[in-house]
Design an enzyme around this catalytic site. Structure first.
Site, PDB file in Angstrom:
ATOM      1  N   HIS A  83      11.803 -45.483  30.307  1.00 23.13           N
ATOM      2  CA  HIS A  83      12.537 -45.334  31.561  1.00 23.13           C
ATOM      3  C   HIS A  83      13.649 -44.291  31.475  1.00 23.13           C
ATOM      4  O   HIS A  83      14.233 -43.931  32.490  1.00 23.13           O
ATOM      5  CB  HIS A  83      13.123 -46.703  31.957  1.00 23.13           C
ATOM      6  CG  HIS A  83      13.677 -46.748  33.337  1.00 23.13           C
ATOM      7  ND1 HIS A  83      12.903 -46.500  34.464  1.00 23.13           N
ATOM      8  CD2 HIS A  83      14.926 -47.006  33.793  1.00 23.13           C
ATOM      9  CE1 HIS A  83      13.665 -46.605  35.547  1.00 23.13           C
ATOM     10  NE2 HIS A  83      14.894 -46.905  35.166  1.00 23.13           N
ATOM     11  N   SER A 119      16.758 -42.799  37.904  1.00 23.56           N
ATOM     12  CA  SER A 119      16.593 -44.214  38.251  1.00 23.56           C
ATOM     13  C   SER A 119      17.289 -44.529  39.572  1.00 23.56           C
ATOM     14  O   SER A 119      17.014 -43.893  40.582  1.00 23.56           O
ATOM     15  CB  SER A 119      17.114 -45.069  37.084  1.00 23.56           C
ATOM     16  OG  SER A 119      16.725 -46.413  37.217  1.00 23.56           O
ATOM     17  N   ASP A 148       6.252 -46.624  31.734  1.00 22.32           N
ATOM     18  CA  ASP A 148       7.639 -46.982  32.030  1.00 22.32           C
ATOM     19  C   ASP A 148       7.693 -48.467  32.356  1.00 22.32           C
ATOM     20  O   ASP A 148       7.082 -48.918  33.327  1.00 22.32           O
ATOM     21  CB  ASP A 148       8.142 -46.134  33.211  1.00 22.32           C
ATOM     22  CG  ASP A 148       9.590 -46.397  33.602  1.00 22.32           C
ATOM     23  OD1 ASP A 148      10.160 -47.433  33.201  1.00 22.32           O
ATOM     24  OD2 ASP A 148      10.152 -45.563  34.339  1.00 22.32           O
TER      25      ASP A 148
END
Length: 270
Positions: free
Chosen positions: A246, A95, A217
């Site tokens: 995610h 991320s 996601d």
């Protein structure tokens, strides 16, 4: 142990020539890599750390000004590598940490042989000719919910982000690490991440990048992975995985860990 190592709870595991740095994303800590680490320690040196503001770090060390941009996290990453005398590594960034790693690589490309990006996004907000997945009012609602009742927000956000119900182990794990963060710090970090726009820096990233993305996601649409691939300055490759959510390394390890290991072991063939 140096000051930087101590502040970030740095752990170095395993043995081997190749150094792999595992960098976690928002709302988690280094425990998010628990399914991957056992596969690496026999043949690699693995560096784990907690981003400043994560639950296991000292909240008194969190500088709201320093971390109002992603630069603060990039400086931290470079400081960790310097203190550990790392000359070259593979960075696996989840991320926001994937983008932080890319940012760090602009000033020190020599430190990174490649960056493996999981669920990465240079911008979460929609823009002209760009689909990031969120409108500004979506983010305002998210921030307001965090501010008004953090516990209730976590209970709603964790299953959405992970892609499961509250009974799933991965959702419970993500909820635990979110609850470990001081709410005002969590809000500040979320605002920094979700309001950031790193698109203008992508062309400066010359280190090879492996972009791994869940097919579904909540935070990062698949088109964002394709956008990264088109706009990064160096060689890159995209693999869309048959995983949901995610945090696929936590929620779908059976699918994701083999993919990660393959990308760690193999370079991009142009």
């Amino acid at each position: 142990m140096g000051i930087v190592e101590e502040a970030h709870n740095v752990r170095v595991l395993g043995a081997g020539e190749q150094i792999i740095v595992l960098a976690h994303g928002f709302g988690t800590d280094q425990s998010v890599w628990k399914h991957l680490v056992p596969h690496l320690v026999d043949n690699h040196r693995v560096i784990l750390f907690d981003n400043m503001g994560a639950g296991p770090t000292n909240p008194d060390y969190f500088d709201f000004d320093r971390y109002s941009s992603l630069d603060g996290y990039a400086y931290d990453l470079l400081a960790i590598l310097e203190e550990l005398h790392v000359e070259s590594c593979i960075l696996v960034g989840h991320s926001v940490s994937a983008i932080v790693g890319a940012l760090a690589s602009i000033s020190r490309p020599d430190l990174f042989t490649k960056i493996i990006m999981i669920s990465a996004s240079p911008r979460y907000l929609n823009d002209v000719d760009y689909f990031g997945g969120f409108e500004q009012e979506d983010l305002e609602q998210l921030f307001n919910a965090m501010q008004s009742n953090y516990k209730a927000w976590v209970s709603g956000f964790a299953p959405l982000a992970v892609g499961g119900d509250m009974d799933s182990v991965a959702v419970q794990e993500f909820s635990r690490t979110l609850f470990n963060i001081r709410p005002d710090i969590a809000l500040s970090v979320a605002q920094t991440i979700f309001q950031s726009d790193m698109r203008q820096f992508l062309s400066l990233v010359v280190v090879p990048c492996h972009i791994l993305q869940s097919s579904k996601d909540l935070a990062v649409p698949v088109v964002v992975a394709e956008y990264l691939h088109r706009n990064l300055g160096g060689d890159s490759i995209v693999e869309v995985m048959a995983s949901d959510g995610h945090l696929p390394q936590l929620s779908s390890p059976d699918i994701v860990i083999p993919v990660l290991l393959r990308h760690i072991q193999h370079d991009i063939i142009v």
